[in-house]
Design a protein around this motif. Structure first.
Motif, PDB file in Angstrom:
ATOM      1  N   VAL A   1       0.369  55.425   7.033  1.00  0.00           N
ATOM      2  CA  VAL A   1       0.146  56.314   8.176  1.00  0.00           C
ATOM      3  C   VAL A   1       1.485  56.649   8.825  1.00  0.00           C
ATOM      4  O   VAL A   1       2.299  55.770   9.099  1.00  0.00           O
ATOM      5  CB  VAL A   1      -0.785  55.657   9.221  1.00  0.00           C
ATOM      6  N   ASP A   2       1.701  57.930   9.073  1.00  0.00           N
ATOM      7  CA  ASP A   2       2.891  58.367   9.802  1.00  0.00           C
ATOM      8  C   ASP A   2       2.837  57.875  11.245  1.00  0.00           C
ATOM      9  O   ASP A   2       1.806  58.016  11.917  1.00  0.00           O
ATOM     10  CB  ASP A   2       2.961  59.900   9.826  1.00  0.00           C
ATOM     11  N   MET A   3       3.955  57.339  11.722  1.00  0.00           N
ATOM     12  CA  MET A   3       4.080  57.063  13.147  1.00  0.00           C
ATOM     13  C   MET A   3       4.526  58.352  13.831  1.00  0.00           C
ATOM     14  O   MET A   3       5.520  58.956  13.434  1.00  0.00           O
ATOM     15  CB  MET A   3       5.084  55.946  13.385  1.00  0.00           C
ATOM     16  N   PRO A   4       3.786  58.804  14.855  1.00  0.00           N
ATOM     17  CA  PRO A   4       4.099  60.100  15.463  1.00  0.00           C
ATOM     18  C   PRO A   4       5.359  60.069  16.316  1.00  0.00           C
ATOM     19  O   PRO A   4       5.853  59.001  16.704  1.00  0.00           O
ATOM     20  CB  PRO A   4       2.864  60.382  16.314  1.00  0.00           C
ATOM     21  N   PHE A   5       5.854  61.247  16.603  1.00  0.00           N
ATOM     22  CA  PHE A   5       7.036  61.416  17.434  1.00  0.00           C
ATOM     23  C   PHE A   5       6.852  60.694  18.772  1.00  0.00           C
ATOM     24  O   PHE A   5       5.827  60.816  19.424  1.00  0.00           O
ATOM     25  CB  PHE A   5       7.273  62.909  17.675  1.00  0.00           C
ATOM     26  N   GLY A   6       7.874  59.913  19.156  1.00  0.00           N
ATOM     27  CA  GLY A   6       7.841  59.200  20.422  1.00  0.00           C
ATOM     28  C   GLY A   6       7.242  57.817  20.361  1.00  0.00           C
ATOM     29  O   GLY A   6       7.266  57.085  21.361  1.00  0.00           O
ATOM     30  N   SER A   7       6.717  57.424  19.210  1.00  0.00           N
ATOM     31  CA  SER A   7       6.043  56.120  19.120  1.00  0.00           C
ATOM     32  C   SER A   7       6.955  55.001  18.642  1.00  0.00           C
ATOM     33  O   SER A   7       6.587  53.833  18.724  1.00  0.00           O
ATOM     34  CB  SER A   7       4.834  56.220  18.184  1.00  0.00           C
ATOM     35  N   TYR A   8       8.159  55.338  18.149  1.00  0.00           N
ATOM     36  CA  TYR A   8       9.039  54.294  17.606  1.00  0.00           C
ATOM     37  C   TYR A   8      10.510  54.466  17.986  1.00  0.00           C
ATOM     38  O   TYR A   8      11.333  53.599  17.701  1.00  0.00           O
ATOM     39  CB  TYR A   8       8.921  54.230  16.081  1.00  0.00           C
ATOM     40  N   GLU A   9      10.860  55.557  18.665  1.00  0.00           N
ATOM     41  CA  GLU A   9      12.254  55.805  19.001  1.00  0.00           C
ATOM     42  C   GLU A   9      12.706  55.082  20.268  1.00  0.00           C
ATOM     43  O   GLU A   9      13.900  55.011  20.559  1.00  0.00           O
ATOM     44  CB  GLU A   9      12.498  57.310  19.181  1.00  0.00           C
ATOM     45  N   GLY A  10      11.779  54.534  21.039  1.00  0.00           N
ATOM     46  CA  GLY A  10      12.112  53.938  22.333  1.00  0.00           C
ATOM     47  C   GLY A  10      12.562  52.498  22.280  1.00  0.00           C
ATOM     48  O   GLY A  10      12.626  51.832  23.319  1.00  0.00           O
ATOM     49  N   GLY A  11      12.880  51.990  21.100  1.00  0.00           N
ATOM     50  CA  GLY A  11      13.307  50.598  20.976  1.00  0.00           C
ATOM     51  C   GLY A  11      12.442  49.863  19.983  1.00  0.00           C
ATOM     52  O   GLY A  11      11.274  50.212  19.772  1.00  0.00           O
ATOM     53  N   LYS A  12      13.014  48.838  19.365  1.00  0.00           N
ATOM     54  CA  LYS A  12      12.300  48.144  18.293  1.00  0.00           C
ATOM     55  C   LYS A  12      11.057  47.407  18.788  1.00  0.00           C
ATOM     56  O   LYS A  12      10.067  47.311  18.071  1.00  0.00           O
ATOM     57  CB  LYS A  12      13.245  47.194  17.568  1.00  0.00           C
ATOM     58  N   GLU A  13      11.089  46.908  20.040  1.00  0.00           N
ATOM     59  CA  GLU A  13       9.907  46.216  20.560  1.00  0.00           C
ATOM     60  C   GLU A  13       8.762  47.197  20.795  1.00  0.00           C
ATOM     61  O   GLU A  13       7.604  46.914  20.488  1.00  0.00           O
ATOM     62  CB  GLU A  13      10.245  45.471  21.859  1.00  0.00           C
ATOM     63  N   VAL A  14       9.102  48.375  21.337  1.00  0.00           N
ATOM     64  CA  VAL A  14       8.084  49.414  21.525  1.00  0.00           C
ATOM     65  C   VAL A  14       7.525  49.841  20.174  1.00  0.00           C
ATOM     66  O   VAL A  14       6.310  50.009  20.003  1.00  0.00           O
ATOM     67  CB  VAL A  14       8.692  50.627  22.264  1.00  0.00           C
ATOM     68  N   ALA A  15       8.421  50.025  19.219  1.00  0.00           N
ATOM     69  CA  ALA A  15       7.999  50.427  17.879  1.00  0.00           C
ATOM     70  C   ALA A  15       7.071  49.388  17.270  1.00  0.00           C
ATOM     71  O   ALA A  15       6.045  49.742  16.658  1.00  0.00           O
ATOM     72  CB  ALA A  15       9.218  50.630  16.978  1.00  0.00           C
ATOM     73  N   TYR A  16       7.404  48.117  17.429  1.00  0.00           N
ATOM     74  CA  TYR A  16       6.561  47.067  16.867  1.00  0.00           C
ATOM     75  C   TYR A  16       5.159  47.104  17.484  1.00  0.00           C
ATOM     76  O   TYR A  16       4.156  47.002  16.766  1.00  0.00           O
ATOM     77  CB  TYR A  16       7.170  45.681  17.075  1.00  0.00           C
ATOM     78  N   GLY A  17       5.081  47.252  18.794  1.00  0.00           N
ATOM     79  CA  GLY A  17       3.777  47.298  19.455  1.00  0.00           C
ATOM     80  C   GLY A  17       2.925  48.443  18.935  1.00  0.00           C
ATOM     81  O   GLY A  17       1.731  48.272  18.647  1.00  0.00           O
ATOM     82  N   ASN A  18       3.521  49.613  18.788  1.00  0.00           N
ATOM     83  CA  ASN A  18       2.766  50.773  18.307  1.00  0.00           C
ATOM     84  C   ASN A  18       2.404  50.659  16.831  1.00  0.00           C
ATOM     85  O   ASN A  18       1.295  51.016  16.420  1.00  0.00           O
ATOM     86  CB  ASN A  18       3.569  52.050  18.554  1.00  0.00           C
ATOM     87  N   CYS A  19       3.342  50.154  16.010  1.00  0.00           N
ATOM     88  CA  CYS A  19       3.054  49.997  14.577  1.00  0.00           C
ATOM     89  C   CYS A  19       1.988  48.938  14.340  1.00  0.00           C
ATOM     90  O   CYS A  19       1.117  49.104  13.483  1.00  0.00           O
ATOM     91  CB  CYS A  19       4.331  49.653  13.816  1.00  0.00           C
TER      92      CYS A  19
END
Length: 278
Positions: free
Chosen positions: A89-107
């Protein structure tokens, strides 16, 4: 109780895709719904729930407006419709660029709520660190270099990449950093054959091309493009069907039958049961 153990089909996983480097080409297509996923499943190694869904299904002008909720909804549908293909699944724009911790939560949310086997991130200068962080925490990641649709607002348009030597070296460096960070595979989009070949030879993981020539380890297309649902497609798309024409023909036939009162016919109509004879 029966002693027979029901066998389930094992899905293709990230190590299986990674092991295909330099071997049999990897077959990939996009999927956004359960019926389509069910049809593609027998023929594809990998189904990508691409954020292209925003454009080809929801009519958005680009992929920037795609949300987590949209990707989760379509990811769930594709998982229900498929059985053996790996689902990414593609991670959408804005869901992973805000830092690795934010990215981990969304992924992590994406994988939990869809059941998909991996996520895909478009690889920019800051993304390899995030990929490494995710992989170390059990999230398989597919990278994406070259033309990056989520960067359309900074690029100004969907432009092929690697036309200058500086840009060519940058794309190769991004691909190498993506592979070194632990991505199991990398999508290469919109680059010349020579650059695709150089990237494929430079990285240890399989490359999957879209508009990047047969030099890659596999290929992917947007399924509605490949099936001929639109009146225009990019240069790199080969149409394997003309569903646009077929849908137009079928709809015109249906409309004519309704207007001519030929549909529904008796065979397509319910009737009350006759009372039983005394």
């Amino acid at each position: 109780m029966s002693s027979q153990v029901q066998q389930t089909v094992r899905r293709i996983a990230a190590p299986d895709i990674q092991a295909r480097k330099g071997a049999e080409p990897i077959v990939c297509l996009t999927a956004y719904d359960a019926p389509t996923a069910a049809l593609l499943d027998a023929h594809c190694d990998l189904l990508l729930v691409g954020d292209s869904v925003g454009m080809v299904v929801h009519g958005l002008p680009n992929t920037v407006g795609v949300t987590m909720e949209m990707m989760i909804l379509h990811g769930q549908a594709v998982m229900r419709g498929s059985r053996r293909a790996m689902v990414v699944v593609d991670m959408p724009f804005g869901s992973y660029e805000g830092g690795k911790e934010v990215a981990y939560g969304n992924c992590a949310r994406m994988m939990k709520e869809t059941g998909a086997q991996a996520v895909k991130l478009e690889s920019g200068p800051t993304v390899p660190e995030t990929i490494s962080y995710l992989v170390q925490r059990g999230i398989p990641v597919m990278g994406h270099v070259g033309l990056r649709p989520q960067a359309v607002l900074t690029d100004g348009a969907f432009k092929a990449k690697g036309r200058t030597e500086e840009e060519r070296l940058r794309v190769i460096a991004e691909a190498e950093a993506t592979a070194d960070a632990g991505a199991f595979s990398i999508v290469i989009e919109g680059v010349a054959e020579g650059l695709a070949r150089d990237i494929t030879e430079a990285v240890s993981v399989p490359t999957v091309g879209i508009g990047a020539s047969a030099a890659c380890d596999g290929q992917i297309l947007v399924t509605p493009d490949m099936l001929g649902l639109f009146d225009w497609t990019p240069k790199f798309v080969r149409k394997y069907a003309d569903l646009r024409g077929e849908i137009d023909r079928a709809t015109a036939d249906y409309a004519a039958d309704v207007k001519g009162r030929r549909f529904p016919a008796e065979v397509e109509t319910y009737f009350s049961k006759k009372p039983a004879s005394p």
